[in-house]
Scaffold this motif. Structure first.
Motif, PDB file in Angstrom:
ATOM      1  N   HIS A  82       0.866  -1.183   0.000  1.00 14.74           N
ATOM      2  CA  HIS A  82       0.000   0.000   0.000  1.00 14.74           C
ATOM      3  C   HIS A  82       0.902   1.232   0.000  1.00 14.74           C
ATOM      4  CE1 HIS A  82      -3.367   2.423   2.252  1.00 14.74           C
ATOM      5  NE2 HIS A  82      -3.076   2.922   1.070  1.00 14.74           N
ATOM      6  N   LYS A  84       1.741   5.245   0.026  1.00 15.27           N
ATOM      7  CA  LYS A  84       1.198   6.531   0.461  1.00 15.27           C
ATOM      8  C   LYS A  84       2.323   7.558   0.489  1.00 15.27           C
ATOM      9  CE  LYS A  84      -2.043   6.999   3.536  1.00 15.27           C
ATOM     10  NZ  LYS A  84      -3.239   7.204   2.705  1.00 15.27           N
ATOM     11  N   VAL A  94       0.305  -5.217   3.153  1.00 15.94           N
ATOM     12  CA  VAL A  94      -1.059  -5.445   3.632  1.00 15.94           C
ATOM     13  C   VAL A  94      -1.564  -6.786   3.105  1.00 15.94           C
ATOM     14  CG1 VAL A  94      -1.600  -2.981   3.818  1.00 15.94           C
ATOM     15  CG2 VAL A  94      -1.995  -4.158   1.648  1.00 15.94           C
ATOM     16  N   SER A 100      -8.181  -4.761   0.678  1.00 14.63           N
ATOM     17  CA  SER A 100      -7.128  -3.832   1.093  1.00 14.63           C
ATOM     18  C   SER A 100      -7.074  -2.589   0.216  1.00 14.63           C
ATOM     19  CB  SER A 100      -5.759  -4.531   1.058  1.00 14.63           C
ATOM     20  OG  SER A 100      -5.717  -5.620   1.951  1.00 14.63           O
ATOM     21  N   PHE A 101      -7.706  -2.637  -0.953  1.00 13.36           N
ATOM     22  CA  PHE A 101      -7.623  -1.535  -1.907  1.00 13.36           C
ATOM     23  C   PHE A 101      -8.578  -0.403  -1.520  1.00 13.36           C
ATOM     24  CE2 PHE A 101      -5.644  -4.905  -4.117  1.00 13.36           C
ATOM     25  CZ  PHE A 101      -4.930  -4.400  -5.195  1.00 13.36           C
ATOM     26  N   ASN A 102      -8.245   0.815  -1.966  1.00 14.29           N
ATOM     27  CA  ASN A 102      -9.175   1.937  -1.874  1.00 14.29           C
ATOM     28  C   ASN A 102      -8.986   2.820  -3.104  1.00 14.29           C
ATOM     29  OD1 ASN A 102      -7.466   4.441  -1.278  1.00 14.29           O
ATOM     30  ND2 ASN A 102      -6.784   3.089   0.370  1.00 14.29           N
ATOM     31  N   ASP A 105      -5.496   5.665  -3.278  1.00 17.24           N
ATOM     32  CA  ASP A 105      -4.068   5.384  -3.156  1.00 17.24           C
ATOM     33  C   ASP A 105      -3.575   4.480  -4.281  1.00 17.24           C
ATOM     34  OD1 ASP A 105      -3.677   6.889  -0.802  1.00 17.24           O
ATOM     35  OD2 ASP A 105      -4.474   5.267   0.420  1.00 17.24           O
ATOM     36  N   PHE A 107      -1.314   0.960  -5.260  1.00 16.18           N
ATOM     37  CA  PHE A 107      -0.950  -0.337  -4.704  1.00 16.18           C
ATOM     38  C   PHE A 107      -0.024  -1.068  -5.673  1.00 16.18           C
ATOM     39  CE2 PHE A 107      -4.783   0.916  -2.629  1.00 16.18           C
ATOM     40  CZ  PHE A 107      -4.708   0.401  -1.332  1.00 16.18           C
ATOM     41  N   SER A 123      -6.053   8.901  -7.079  1.00 11.93           N
ATOM     42  CA  SER A 123      -4.638   9.167  -6.776  1.00 11.93           C
ATOM     43  C   SER A 123      -4.116  10.226  -7.736  1.00 11.93           C
ATOM     44  CB  SER A 123      -3.808   7.889  -6.889  1.00 11.93           C
ATOM     45  OG  SER A 123      -3.894   7.332  -8.190  1.00 11.93           O
TER      46      SER A 123
END
Length: 744
Positions: A82, A84, A94, A100-102, A105, A107, A123
């Motif tokens: 992940h 950031k 993660v 776990s994705f959003n 952000d 990955f 992003s």
């Protein structure tokens, strides 16, 4: 020296306590001079993060996995990282799952031989580029350059069917919508506060007592050598100062004031910095109204010498010996990367590094009758990506040759650490371009100009700068090499130590006749060699050997609704990001540097942010301190003079006649139109060009010339060389670099 100890989020209290004790022991072993830093996962200081240019990776597990030796080129890997951060990137391991994705952000799905970068629909361009650089670093450093990288735009997944097929094979079919973007709510390490308090740590009563003695604004005379103090920045950071004559118990206990943080109900991730008297950090000094170094000498002695170089006093050298050179040096070996292989250099060329090359430097020393090694990977600014990758690969091979014993240090041109400079004992010369390879034609004959900075053998380097008058700086010594002689130009602000070191460098540079030239008394031939006389950095404040407050550079952001800053360590021109607004604080002036692609809202609010910076400064700064707005490519000499080896041609801005600088007087901010360079509109984000088929490219883009649509910064990051350097390469090499970067 700086000592950082890092605390993982899952580490035990016993481990954290042991680390603090070991740091104290190491500090005592080194004579109490290092600045100690307590770093907590995900809340590290900007200084700590600056050491890891391509980002930090947080790995799962502890001793059973985190400390296990990682073999290069091993492909049995499956992990999801992940990503950031914009300026300082972190990658946290993660769960390998769609959950776990959003959407906000980036990955990295790392499968060993294939790395897929998935960019969240929300992003931004900077995050995508930083993630790509991290992916390339993993490929080159951990996989020996033998892994494929693919990019998927999360908002247009159907445009990458093959890569999505790979992702679904690992993650399964995604059900439901992606999670919303996560806010970047990590603690702000450099937000200012008016709530500054000074505490005294004393054991006079037989037990340690912490007592408040003053509130901001603080003055230097509050600090006494017989005591230890804590400066509390309202919980943003806790700074500990140890007087030279304080008792051993007070000095040892100063760092361990965990009870202080708990009593104040501060976060466990609160930044803690510990320093000894005489070794104060720039951040610490900036908390005081004024700061004077003991024995600080101005350049007045130079002015009273009546212009006679033989009468210029040499200021005594009072530095302490670098710890590295106390070790019993056995051998130094240097190799240059040639045709992706190692070519060992003759000792006669040691210390001469060319910006078009990459080098391995193996420093062998003896400690307790046992051989130890430090392996440096020096990367030239104009070296190709192939050479940089090969340098990393050869370093792994050499590390294996010595059974993993060497300490590996990545050194970027212009960012050489003190211990690297110390190896060459004041005779390090960095040529801006060209190569040291035999049979290769370097820039033709003509004048070459070198800026010399350093006061002793452990911190001196000579850096080539453009051979023009505007490159001069009144604070330094310059060497001008012509066909017949070498001029040693002494700026009015240089010290005796700097002049002595420049003489030593001049002897290495050439055996030609040397001629001393003092600022203001230059012969006509000197200016002719530089193409004519022109303005240069000659502000009287630059004529101080050591300014009371070191300049500090910050990346500025108002995106969260309140003013935030991220400090950039060891400021260089390379740190000025065209996507940002940067604040340079020289104490007597505030410069706001506005990048070409800076966010328009941040640009409009930049002046208000600077006013807020002054208003909230802990040292009670004068609110009428001049604020100067500077646009990228139009930097005045009063700005560039604070940077080492400034290149005025770096951004090749086309002049449009618009005002470049605006200043704020006592009445507030001057309104001015922020006009971008005409070329800016032609730039496209790398994510629109990388790994795209011709029909996926934006309308009007020539698929065979994708590099033309990149900004200079993005092109250099992706291809590993400047635009001019890329254009000088043969066509086959250009195509090879473009293929590896996904631009072909």
């Amino acid at each position: 020296m700086d000592i950082h100890y890092w605390i993982g989020n899952s580490s035990s209290q016993d481990e954290q306590g042991a680390a603090a004790i070991l740091v104290t022991q190491l500090d005592e072993f080194l004579g109490g001079s290092p600045v100690q830093h307590r770093e907590v996962q995900a809340a590290e200081s900007s200084k700590f993060r600056s050491y890891f240019r391509n980002g930090l990776i947080y790995k799962k597990g502890g001793v059973d996995s985190g400390f296990r030796h990682v073999e290069s080129n091993v492909y049995k890997i499956l992990r999801l990282l992940h990503i950031k951060g914009r300026k300082h990137v972190t990658a946290t391991e993660v769960e390998v799952s769609w959950s776990s994705f959003n959407s906000g952000d980036v990955f990295l799905l790392d499968m060993g031989k294939v790395i897929v970068q998935w960019n969240g629909p929300q992003s931004n361009r900077s995050e995508k580029l930083k993630a790509m650089l991290l992916a390339q670093d993993v490929r080159d450093r951990e996989r020996g350059g033998r892994a494929q990288i693919g990019v998927v735009e999360g908002g247009d997944e159907e445009d990458s069917p093959e890569l999505m097929k790979i992702m679904r094979a690992v993650l399964g079919q995604r059900s439901g919508k992606l999670k919303e973007a996560e806010p970047d709510d990590t603690p702000d390490r450099h937000q200012q506060t008016a709530n500054i308090r000074l505490y005294n740590v004393s054991d006079e009563s037989g037990k340690l007592v912490v007592q408040e003695v003053a509130m901001q604004p603080l003055t230097q005379d509050l600090l006494h050598s017989t005591e230890c103090y804590i400066v509390d920045q309202g919980g943003l950071s806790v700074l500990v100062w140890k007087g030279k004559e304080a008792s051993i118990e007070e000095r040892r206990s100063a760092l361990g004031r965990a009870g202080f943080i708990k009593a104040k109900n501060y976060s466990s991730s609160t930044n803690v910095e510990v320093m000894a008297e005489g070794g104060e950090s720039a951040m610490f000094k900036h908390l005081f109204i004024s700061w004077t170094e003991k024995g600080q000498t101005k350049a007045a002695a130079f002015a009273t010498a009546n212009g006679d170089p033989n009468k210029i006093p040499t200021i005594p050298n009072t530095y302490s010996h670098n710890y590295l050179l106390k070790l019993a040096m056995v051998l130094i070996q240097i190799w240059r990367i040639e045709d992706l292989e190692l070519r060992e250099l003759h000792p006669s060329s040691f210390g001469q590094f060319y910006g078009g090359d990459c080098y391995l430097v193996l420093y062998t020393y003896k400690r307790a009758s046992k051989l130890q090694y430090i392996l440096y990977m020096w990367q030239g600014r104009h070296a190709t990506q192939d050479e940089i990758t090969s340098c990393a690969y050869q370093a792994v091979a050499m590390d294996n040759k010595y059974s993993g014993v060497p300490v590996q240090v990545r050194v970027v041109m212009g960012k050489e650490p003190r211990h690297f400079l110390a190896i060459f004992k004041g005779k390090l010369i960095i040529f801006e371009g060209g190569t040291g390879r035999a049979g290769v034609t370097n820039p033709g004959p003509g004048a070459r100009l070198f800026q010399v900075r350093g006061t002793h053998e452990m911190n001196t380097r000579a850096t080539e700068v453009p051979a023009r008058s505007s490159s001069l700086n009144t604070n330094d010594v310059f060497l001008l090499k012509t066909d017949h002689t070498i001029y040693l130009w002494y700026g009015k602000g240089c010290s005796g130590d700097e002049r002595e070191m420049a003489k030593a460098v001049a002897d290495v540079l050439s055996r030609q006749d040397k001629q001393v030239v003092m600022e203001g008394q230059e012969p006509a031939e000197f200016w002719v060699a530089l193409g004519g006389k022109a303005p240069y950095a000659c502000d009287k404040r630059l004529q101080k050997e050591e300014t009371p407050h070191s300049p500090r550079l910050f990346e500025c952001s108002n995106q969260t609704g309140r003013f935030r800053m991220t400090e950039v360590e060891d400021l260089t021109q390379e740190d000025l990001d065209q996507d940002d607004v940067m604040l340079l604080d020289t104490w007597e002036e505030i410069f706001l540097w506005i990048g070409r692609s800076a966010n328009e809202y941040e640009t409009k609010e930049a002046c208000n942010s600077a006013l807020e910076y002054l208003r909230t400064h802990p040292a009670g700064r004068d609110p009428d301190t001049p604020i100067i707005s500077v646009k990228q490519g139009y930097e005045p000499l009063t700005f560039t003079g604070w940077f080492n080896a400034w290149d005025p041609q770096k951004w090749s801005v086309s002049r449009s006649g618009t005002p470049a600088i605006t200043a704020r007087g006592k009445t507030g901010c001057t309104a001015t139109n922020v006009t971008r360079s005409p070329r800016t509109g032609e730039y496209l984000g790398p994510e629109l060009l990388i790994n795209k088929s011709p029909n996926e490219l934006p309308k009007g883009v020539d698929p065979n010339r994708r590099e033309d649509y990149l900004s200079d910064v993005d092109l250099e990051n992706l291809l590993g060389c400047s635009r001019s350097g890329f254009q000088r390469l043969p066509r086959w090499r250009q195509n090879d670099l473009k293929k590896k970067a996904g631009l072909f």
